[in-house]
Scaffold this motif. Structure first.
Motif, mmCIF file in Angstrom:
data_model
loop_
_atom_site.group_PDB
_atom_site.id
_atom_site.type_symbol
_atom_site.label_atom_id
_atom_site.label_comp_id
_atom_site.label_asym_id
_atom_site.label_seq_id
_atom_site.Cartn_x
_atom_site.Cartn_y
_atom_site.Cartn_z
ATOM 1 N N VAL A 102 5.054 -8.296 12.640
ATOM 2 C CA VAL A 102 5.078 -9.519 11.837
ATOM 3 C C VAL A 102 4.381 -9.301 10.495
ATOM 4 O O VAL A 102 4.734 -9.916 9.494
ATOM 5 C CB VAL A 102 4.462 -10.697 12.621
ATOM 6 C CG1 VAL A 102 2.938 -10.668 12.608
ATOM 7 C CG2 VAL A 102 4.966 -12.032 12.094
ATOM 8 N N SER A 103 3.424 -8.390 10.446
ATOM 9 C CA SER A 103 2.729 -8.108 9.181
ATOM 10 C C SER A 103 3.618 -7.348 8.197
ATOM 11 O O SER A 103 3.374 -7.373 6.987
ATOM 12 C CB SER A 103 1.446 -7.297 9.435
ATOM 13 O OG SER A 103 1.721 -5.920 9.659
ATOM 14 N N ALA A 104 4.640 -6.681 8.716
ATOM 15 C CA ALA A 104 5.508 -5.877 7.848
ATOM 16 C C ALA A 104 6.223 -6.732 6.819
ATOM 17 O O ALA A 104 6.630 -6.229 5.765
ATOM 18 C CB ALA A 104 6.516 -5.104 8.700
ATOM 19 N N ASP A 105 6.383 -8.015 7.113
ATOM 20 C CA ASP A 105 7.075 -8.913 6.187
ATOM 21 C C ASP A 105 6.108 -9.662 5.274
ATOM 22 O O ASP A 105 6.504 -10.605 4.587
ATOM 23 C CB ASP A 105 7.911 -9.934 6.981
ATOM 24 C CG ASP A 105 9.016 -9.270 7.783
ATOM 25 O OD1 ASP A 105 9.578 -8.266 7.295
ATOM 26 O OD2 ASP A 105 9.303 -9.744 8.891
ATOM 27 N N THR A 106 4.853 -9.255 5.271
ATOM 28 C CA THR A 106 3.844 -9.908 4.439
ATOM 29 C C THR A 106 3.371 -8.948 3.349
ATOM 30 O O THR A 106 3.803 -7.791 3.276
ATOM 31 C CB THR A 106 2.633 -10.345 5.281
ATOM 32 O OG1 THR A 106 1.877 -9.176 5.682
ATOM 33 C CG2 THR A 106 3.073 -11.095 6.528
ATOM 34 N N ASP A 107 2.454 -9.443 2.514
ATOM 35 C CA ASP A 107 1.877 -8.600 1.459
ATOM 36 C C ASP A 107 0.744 -7.727 1.966
ATOM 37 O O ASP A 107 0.182 -6.939 1.204
ATOM 38 C CB ASP A 107 1.376 -9.479 0.311
ATOM 39 C CG ASP A 107 2.513 -10.217 -0.377
ATOM 40 O OD1 ASP A 107 3.501 -9.560 -0.744
ATOM 41 O OD2 ASP A 107 2.415 -11.446 -0.535
ATOM 42 N N GLU A 108 0.392 -7.882 3.251
ATOM 43 C CA GLU A 108 -0.698 -7.091 3.817
ATOM 44 C C GLU A 108 -0.244 -6.456 5.129
ATOM 45 O O GLU A 108 -0.745 -6.792 6.201
ATOM 46 C CB GLU A 108 -1.943 -7.955 4.024
ATOM 47 C CG GLU A 108 -2.564 -8.444 2.720
ATOM 48 C CD GLU A 108 -3.911 -9.123 2.926
ATOM 49 O OE1 GLU A 108 -4.228 -9.494 4.077
ATOM 50 O OE2 GLU A 108 -4.652 -9.272 1.941
ATOM 51 N N PRO A 109 0.720 -5.527 5.078
ATOM 52 C CA PRO A 109 1.146 -4.853 6.313
ATOM 53 C C PRO A 109 0.004 -4.017 6.885
ATOM 54 O O PRO A 109 -0.878 -3.567 6.161
ATOM 55 C CB PRO A 109 2.303 -3.970 5.846
ATOM 56 C CG PRO A 109 2.044 -3.731 4.392
ATOM 57 C CD PRO A 109 1.407 -4.996 3.889
ATOM 58 N N VAL A 238 -3.380 -15.867 -3.754
ATOM 59 C CA VAL A 238 -4.270 -14.888 -4.386
ATOM 60 C C VAL A 238 -4.211 -13.598 -3.570
ATOM 61 O O VAL A 238 -4.249 -13.631 -2.332
ATOM 62 C CB VAL A 238 -5.715 -15.416 -4.436
ATOM 63 C CG1 VAL A 238 -6.629 -14.405 -5.131
ATOM 64 C CG2 VAL A 238 -5.773 -16.766 -5.150
ATOM 65 N N ARG A 239 -4.105 -12.477 -4.247
ATOM 66 C CA ARG A 239 -4.047 -11.188 -3.535
ATOM 67 C C ARG A 239 -5.274 -10.993 -2.659
ATOM 68 O O ARG A 239 -6.397 -11.286 -3.059
ATOM 69 C CB ARG A 239 -3.954 -10.028 -4.527
ATOM 70 C CG ARG A 239 -2.605 -9.858 -5.184
ATOM 71 C CD ARG A 239 -2.516 -8.493 -5.853
ATOM 72 N NE ARG A 239 -3.592 -8.266 -6.794
ATOM 73 C CZ ARG A 239 -3.997 -7.063 -7.219
ATOM 74 N NH1 ARG A 239 -3.393 -5.972 -6.771
ATOM 75 N NH2 ARG A 239 -4.979 -6.957 -8.092
ATOM 76 N N GLY A 240 -5.037 -10.470 -1.453
ATOM 77 C CA GLY A 240 -6.132 -10.185 -0.540
ATOM 78 C C GLY A 240 -6.801 -8.857 -0.849
ATOM 79 O O GLY A 240 -6.312 -8.042 -1.642
ATOM 80 N N PHE A 241 -7.932 -8.623 -0.207
ATOM 81 C CA PHE A 241 -8.673 -7.384 -0.430
ATOM 82 C C PHE A 241 -7.837 -6.155 -0.070
ATOM 83 O O PHE A 241 -7.919 -5.118 -0.734
ATOM 84 C CB PHE A 241 -9.963 -7.379 0.395
ATOM 85 C CG PHE A 241 -11.002 -8.342 -0.093
ATOM 86 C CD1 PHE A 241 -11.625 -8.159 -1.315
ATOM 87 C CD2 PHE A 241 -11.352 -9.444 0.663
ATOM 88 C CE1 PHE A 241 -12.588 -9.048 -1.774
ATOM 89 C CE2 PHE A 241 -12.314 -10.339 0.228
ATOM 90 C CZ PHE A 241 -12.928 -10.145 -0.993
ATOM 91 N N ALA A 242 -7.007 -6.266 0.983
ATOM 92 C CA ALA A 242 -6.200 -5.118 1.400
ATOM 93 C C ALA A 242 -5.133 -4.768 0.375
ATOM 94 O O ALA A 242 -4.696 -3.608 0.307
ATOM 95 C CB ALA A 242 -5.552 -5.396 2.755
ATOM 96 N N GLU A 243 -4.697 -5.744 -0.417
ATOM 97 C CA GLU A 243 -3.754 -5.464 -1.509
ATOM 98 C C GLU A 243 -4.474 -4.889 -2.716
ATOM 99 O O GLU A 243 -3.976 -3.980 -3.386
ATOM 100 C CB GLU A 243 -3.045 -6.747 -1.927
ATOM 101 C CG GLU A 243 -2.099 -7.316 -0.905
ATOM 102 C CD GLU A 243 -1.569 -8.654 -1.366
ATOM 103 O OE1 GLU A 243 -0.652 -8.663 -2.216
ATOM 104 O OE2 GLU A 243 -2.071 -9.678 -0.885
#
Length: 422
Positions: A102-109, A238-243
């Protein structure tokens, strides 16, 4: 019966640890740092009341939006004999795989080797501070903050440094100044970047970038506690830390299903440097062996059903309606007597008394409000040093608009009574 804020307050243990006086068994020195939680204690306090209370205190999802019927069906379908024995400490393989998918479709895989399933977000915080904090280490926390998180750091002997927040989250310029004045660098920086508990504010991207830069300069780990990030109902993401800093070993992310599915499931996860995974497993094995296996299967089934995104979209719409209703009710019943934050997601409004009302202690206001039939969390309970006696936290997520209006009207009456006391 519990009726006052003092009945919520954790009892001091100073002088008890290590003492056998009055027949008490000698305790470990760390016992002095076990401060408990005013927030969690409010559940017991409210259960002890016999009159009607509008409950703005606990940060819980609305009962009517929890997909109970789906959980019941999944419990029947997903459970077999393998659901009621011990599971892998790192989590059920199927749930980890579902999270990765499910994370693969987000900005933070993410990747399976980064994930460990936890017993709620609180266990994730416990693991973070257990791994990183030694007694006497400096830990930065936002002010105000989620004191269950700061209390966990205290339990491992941390010295806390409170850094003010404004509408853009933690004031990173103040952070740098306060660290310089402290004369030592922090071991960890604890932040709730999205729709912060209790203030509702979001850490700006500029400050996130700066925080990562400071963490690398100081060698500090960022404990990224984000229970509410999926509940943005307006505004720009807002972009997360992982991005901002992918695969950064100094970012330790804590996540939970408590706010987006149900807190009673007690299922969360951490996303961290894969080199920590065995340490996390070792530490968790000393806690609970494994997270509740049947509930992991329910969560996996819910994700696999494809219903998660539709469920989140429904939550966002409902919580926006409830936030707007609370703000409209505050404007109607309290007007310019208070100032509130305006969150773009999450659960909470932070309310600060204005003018002559600012002289009212919100700890005393809590007691009067409880008698009037409304509950909230006073500001001092959300600061390790007891700041913010002119402020309090309201949860808008748990109550319907109609019920919210009743509660805010009662709160206005309570404030009138508190003012009259002088």
């Amino acid at each position: 019966m519990l009726t006052t804020i003092d009945s919520l307050r954790p009892r001091p243990t100073e002088g008890i640890a290590g003492s056998a006086d009055q027949g008490l068994q000698p305790l470990a020195a760390r016992a002095d740092g076990l401060v408990g939680s005013v927030i969690d204690s409010s559940t017991s306090l409210l259960a002890a009341q016999t009159h009607d209370i509008v409950r703005f205190a606990m940060g819980a999802p609305a009962p009517e939006v929890i997909p109970v019927d789906i959980f019941k069906q999944l419990a029947t379908e997903a459970h077999d004999e393998g659901s009621f024995t011990y599971g892998a400490t790192e989590g059920e393989p199927g749930l980890i795989e579902a999270l990765v998918d499910v994370s693969a479709d987000t900005d933070e895989p993410t990747r399976a080797e980064r994930v460990v399933i936890t017993s709620g977000g609180m266990q994730g915080l416990d693991l973070a501070f257990k791994l990183y904090v030694d007694p006497g280490d400096l830990v930065v926390v936002e002010s105000p903050t989620y004191t269950n998180g700061s209390g966990t750091a205290l339990a491992y002997g941390a010295d806390l440094l409170e850094v003010p927040c404004d509408d853009d989250g933690m004031d990173v310029d103040q952070l740098e100044r306060l660290v310089r004045e402290a004369g030592r660098t922090p071991k960890a920086i604890y932040t709730i970047p999205n729709f912060q508990n209790p203030s509702g504010v979001t850490l700006s991207e500029e400050r996130r970038v700066r925080l990562v830069e400071l963490a690398h300069r100081w060698g500090s780990v960022i404990v990224d506690d984000d229970p509410y990030g999926l509940l943005r109902f307006e505004g720009e993401r807002v972009r997360g830390f992982a991005e901002i800093s992918p695969d950064d070993p100094l970012i330790f992310s804590v996540r939970t299903f408590s706010k987006i599915l149900a807190p009673g499931l007690r299922v969360g996860w951490v996303d961290a440097d894969p080199r920590l995974r065995q340490l996390l497993i070792n530490a968790k094995q000393a806690m609970d062996t494994c997270t509740n296996v049947p509930n992991q299967h329910v969560v996996e089934g819910f994700i696999r059903s494809g219903g998660l995104q539709a469920h989140l979209e429904g939550l966002r719409k409902e919580y926006l309606t409830r936030k707007d209703a609370m703000q409209e009710s505050i404007a109607r019943h309290l007007g310019d007597r208070v100032r509130t934050t305006d969150p773009q997601g999450g659960f909470f409004l932070w309310v600060t008394l204005q003018g002559e009302d600012a002289a009212v202690s919100t700890q005393r206001l809590f007691e009067i409000a409880l008698a009037e039939g409304v509950a909230f969390i006073p500001g001092p309970a959300l600061s390790p040093s007891g700041r913010f006696d002119d402020a309090f936290r309201l949860c808008f997520a748990s109550t319907t608009p109609e019920r919210t209006d009743v509660g805010i009207e009662r709160l206005a009456r309570a404030l009138d009574r508190a003012r009259a006391e002088g």
